[in-house]
Design a protein around this motif. Structure first.
Motif, mmCIF file in Angstrom:
data_model
loop_
_atom_site.group_PDB
_atom_site.id
_atom_site.type_symbol
_atom_site.label_atom_id
_atom_site.label_comp_id
_atom_site.label_asym_id
_atom_site.label_seq_id
_atom_site.Cartn_x
_atom_site.Cartn_y
_atom_site.Cartn_z
ATOM 1 N N LEU A 214 0.859 -1.181 0.000
ATOM 2 C CA LEU A 214 0.000 0.000 0.000
ATOM 3 C C LEU A 214 0.892 1.227 0.000
ATOM 4 C CD1 LEU A 214 -2.729 1.482 0.317
ATOM 5 C CD2 LEU A 214 -2.450 1.227 2.801
ATOM 6 N N SER A 215 0.807 2.011 -1.072
ATOM 7 C CA SER A 215 1.661 3.182 -1.217
ATOM 8 C C SER A 215 0.791 4.433 -1.334
ATOM 9 C CB SER A 215 2.547 3.037 -2.464
ATOM 10 O OG SER A 215 3.399 4.153 -2.611
ATOM 11 N N ILE A 216 0.847 5.293 -0.340
ATOM 12 C CA ILE A 216 0.071 6.538 -0.329
ATOM 13 C C ILE A 216 1.007 7.678 -0.722
ATOM 14 C CG2 ILE A 216 -1.305 8.120 1.063
ATOM 15 C CD1 ILE A 216 -2.126 5.677 2.760
ATOM 16 N N TRP A 217 0.722 8.306 -1.859
ATOM 17 C CA TRP A 217 1.610 9.313 -2.429
ATOM 18 C C TRP A 217 1.360 10.680 -1.811
ATOM 19 C CZ3 TRP A 217 4.381 9.047 -7.522
ATOM 20 C CH2 TRP A 217 4.739 7.725 -7.814
ATOM 21 N N ASP A 218 2.404 11.258 -1.249
ATOM 22 C CA ASP A 218 2.299 12.572 -0.615
ATOM 23 C C ASP A 218 1.736 13.607 -1.585
ATOM 24 O OD1 ASP A 218 3.387 11.515 1.669
ATOM 25 O OD2 ASP A 218 5.404 12.334 1.355
ATOM 26 N N GLY A 219 0.652 14.261 -1.170
ATOM 27 C CA GLY A 219 0.068 15.333 -1.962
ATOM 28 C C GLY A 219 -0.694 14.887 -3.188
ATOM 29 N N GLY A 220 -0.726 13.581 -3.447
ATOM 30 C CA GLY A 220 -1.336 13.071 -4.675
ATOM 31 C C GLY A 220 -2.846 13.198 -4.685
ATOM 32 N N THR A 221 -3.409 13.410 -5.860
ATOM 33 C CA THR A 221 -4.850 13.476 -6.059
ATOM 34 C C THR A 221 -5.278 12.370 -7.028
ATOM 35 O OG1 THR A 221 -4.567 15.074 -7.858
ATOM 36 C CG2 THR A 221 -4.909 15.956 -5.643
ATOM 37 N N HIS A 222 -6.530 12.405 -7.428
ATOM 38 C CA HIS A 222 -7.095 11.402 -8.329
ATOM 39 C C HIS A 222 -7.033 11.965 -9.752
ATOM 40 C CE1 HIS A 222 -9.637 7.788 -8.901
ATOM 41 N NE2 HIS A 222 -10.256 8.477 -9.840
ATOM 42 N N ASP A 223 -5.855 11.897 -10.376
ATOM 43 C CA ASP A 223 -5.713 12.554 -11.673
ATOM 44 C C ASP A 223 -4.527 11.978 -12.440
ATOM 45 O OD1 ASP A 223 -6.391 14.252 -13.711
ATOM 46 O OD2 ASP A 223 -5.929 16.102 -12.638
ATOM 47 N N TRP A 224 -4.545 12.235 -13.741
ATOM 48 C CA TRP A 224 -3.566 11.651 -14.661
ATOM 49 C C TRP A 224 -2.117 12.000 -14.351
ATOM 50 C CZ3 TRP A 224 -4.857 7.760 -17.663
ATOM 51 C CH2 TRP A 224 -6.210 7.585 -17.994
ATOM 52 N N PRO A 225 -1.780 13.242 -13.980
ATOM 53 C CA PRO A 225 -0.365 13.523 -13.693
ATOM 54 C C PRO A 225 0.219 12.610 -12.614
ATOM 55 C CG PRO A 225 -1.582 15.569 -13.942
ATOM 56 C CD PRO A 225 -2.605 14.472 -13.915
ATOM 57 N N VAL A 226 -0.585 12.305 -11.600
ATOM 58 C CA VAL A 226 -0.132 11.404 -10.540
ATOM 59 C C VAL A 226 0.031 9.991 -11.089
ATOM 60 C CG1 VAL A 226 -0.682 10.428 -8.268
ATOM 61 C CG2 VAL A 226 -1.266 12.807 -8.787
ATOM 62 N N TRP A 227 -0.924 9.543 -11.888
ATOM 63 C CA TRP A 227 -0.866 8.182 -12.418
ATOM 64 C C TRP A 227 0.301 7.997 -13.387
ATOM 65 C CZ3 TRP A 227 -6.766 8.728 -13.575
ATOM 66 C CH2 TRP A 227 -7.466 8.694 -12.363
ATOM 67 N N ARG A 228 0.658 9.055 -14.117
ATOM 68 C CA ARG A 228 1.829 8.967 -15.005
ATOM 69 C C ARG A 228 3.110 8.770 -14.187
ATOM 70 N NH1 ARG A 228 -1.192 12.801 -18.224
ATOM 71 N NH2 ARG A 228 -0.204 14.583 -17.178
ATOM 72 N N GLN A 229 3.193 9.436 -13.057
ATOM 73 C CA GLN A 229 4.348 9.226 -12.188
ATOM 74 C C GLN A 229 4.342 7.823 -11.594
ATOM 75 O OE1 GLN A 229 5.119 12.471 -9.300
ATOM 76 N NE2 GLN A 229 3.571 13.640 -10.420
ATOM 77 N N MET A 230 3.166 7.369 -11.210
ATOM 78 C CA MET A 230 3.059 6.042 -10.603
ATOM 79 C C MET A 230 3.475 4.951 -11.570
ATOM 80 S SD MET A 230 -0.529 6.251 -8.487
ATOM 81 C CE MET A 230 -0.666 7.134 -6.927
ATOM 82 N N ILE A 231 2.951 4.998 -12.799
ATOM 83 C CA ILE A 231 3.244 3.916 -13.731
ATOM 84 C C ILE A 231 4.730 3.868 -14.046
ATOM 85 C CG2 ILE A 231 2.883 5.132 -15.945
ATOM 86 C CD1 ILE A 231 1.360 2.590 -16.864
ATOM 87 N N ARG A 232 5.377 5.030 -14.067
ATOM 88 C CA ARG A 232 6.811 5.056 -14.291
ATOM 89 C C ARG A 232 7.565 4.416 -13.146
ATOM 90 N NH1 ARG A 232 10.448 5.488 -18.504
ATOM 91 N NH2 ARG A 232 12.422 5.336 -17.433
ATOM 92 N N GLN A 233 7.081 4.605 -11.932
ATOM 93 C CA GLN A 233 7.752 4.001 -10.785
ATOM 94 C C GLN A 233 7.529 2.497 -10.701
ATOM 95 O OE1 GLN A 233 7.794 6.033 -7.012
ATOM 96 N NE2 GLN A 233 7.401 4.122 -5.877
ATOM 97 N N TYR A 234 6.295 2.073 -10.973
ATOM 98 C CA TYR A 234 5.973 0.651 -10.779
ATOM 99 C C TYR A 234 6.288 -0.211 -12.001
ATOM 100 C CZ TYR A 234 3.805 2.559 -6.657
ATOM 101 O OH TYR A 234 3.598 3.234 -5.475
ATOM 102 N N LEU A 235 6.558 0.424 -13.142
ATOM 103 C CA LEU A 235 7.036 -0.299 -14.320
ATOM 104 C C LEU A 235 8.374 0.322 -14.727
ATOM 105 C CD1 LEU A 235 3.747 -0.643 -16.405
ATOM 106 C CD2 LEU A 235 4.816 -2.355 -14.930
ATOM 107 N N PRO A 236 9.407 0.074 -13.938
ATOM 108 C CA PRO A 236 10.705 0.715 -14.197
ATOM 109 C C PRO A 236 11.430 0.094 -15.383
ATOM 110 C CG PRO A 236 10.899 -0.842 -12.402
ATOM 111 C CD PRO A 236 9.435 -0.793 -12.771
ATOM 112 N N ALA A 237 12.471 0.761 -15.837
ATOM 113 C CA ALA A 237 13.288 0.261 -16.953
ATOM 114 C C ALA A 237 14.018 -1.008 -16.552
ATOM 115 C CB ALA A 237 14.270 1.344 -17.373
#
Length: 237
Positions: A214-237
């Motif tokens: 369970l990862s709660i992102w500081d300051g994060g809202t329910h929106d695409w900019p946050v999800w773009r950051q998330m997918i980059r973190q959870y699907l790394p190179a």
């Protein structure tokens, strides 16, 4: 980056279904759209762009599927039981039609199911029911209860398509063992209205000794900019 358009008639849904597949090699990923979303949504809103370098490098093959949300959970013109039954048909399509396609395009390895918002709901609703099919689940801003969709209706079908409900009553050792082998991520913004739903599902999973992040992102809202950051973190190179 390799990009393929696919369209075929689904016998399980009795209609044509469309999808986009990105990549030429790597681990398979199925990405589910948000509420009433289409197969091209992830590209339009930058999720594919966020991991484009990983896809081009052969790390992942990503399949973006269509939903039938307007025919299922959001279809107020039919009875609630019919809505859930239509969702169940979509689940069969995903497992028996989409999965073989992306597996056939990928190089092997674990299969990930992922999505944002209602796509996160679908990820855990379907993924937890099929731990033999999906080895990793990633929800970004998902909400996992079904009550808001069904006008107070509840039956056995609803129960088994509402993860926080059936997990609570799950005691089968074989099923629990299979679920404990699945890698699970529940990512949600600090200020996302879905936060409590993620916290609740995580708690239910841990009560069954099912490991989850369970990862709660500081300051994060329910929106695409946050999800773009998330997918980059959870699907790394």
């Amino acid at each position: 980056m390799n990009r393929e358009y696919h369209r075929w008639y689904s016998p399980r849904l009795n209609r044509d279904m469309e999808a986009l597949v990105y990549g030429h090699s790597g681990e398979p990923i199925i990405l589910v759209p948000t509420s009433k979303g289409r197969f091209y949504q992830a590209e339009d809103f930058g999720l594919i762009g966020a991991i484009a370098d990983c896809i081009a490098a052969g790390r992942y093959v990503v399949m973006c599927v269509d939903s039938v949300d307007e025919e299922s959970w959001y279809n107020k013109d039919v009875a609630p039981a019919v809505r859930v039954a239509r969702h169940a048909q979509w689940e069969d399509y995903l497992v028996h039609e989409a999965v073989p396609l992306v597996r056939g395009r990928a190089a092997g390895g674990r299969l990930t199911l992922a999505g944002c918002s209602l796509g996160g709901f679908h990820t855990y609703n379907v993924g937890l029911r099929h731990p033999d099919v999906f080895q990793r689940l990633i929800s970004m801003g998902g909400k996992f209860e079904t009550e808001d969709f069904l006008d107070g209706h509840h039956d056995e079908q609803v129960y088994f398509h509402t993860a926080p409900q059936w997990l609570t009553g799950l005691n089968d050792p074989g099923r629990l063992s299979a679920l404990r082998r699945v890698e699970m991520t529940l990512a949600v913004g600090e200020h996302d209205f879905c936060r409590s739903s993620n916290e609740n599902l995580s708690k239910v999973l841990w009560q069954k000794d099912i490991r989850n992040d369970l990862s709660i992102w500081d300051g994060g809202t329910h929106d695409w900019p946050v999800w773009r950051q998330m997918i980059r973190q959870y699907l790394p190179a």
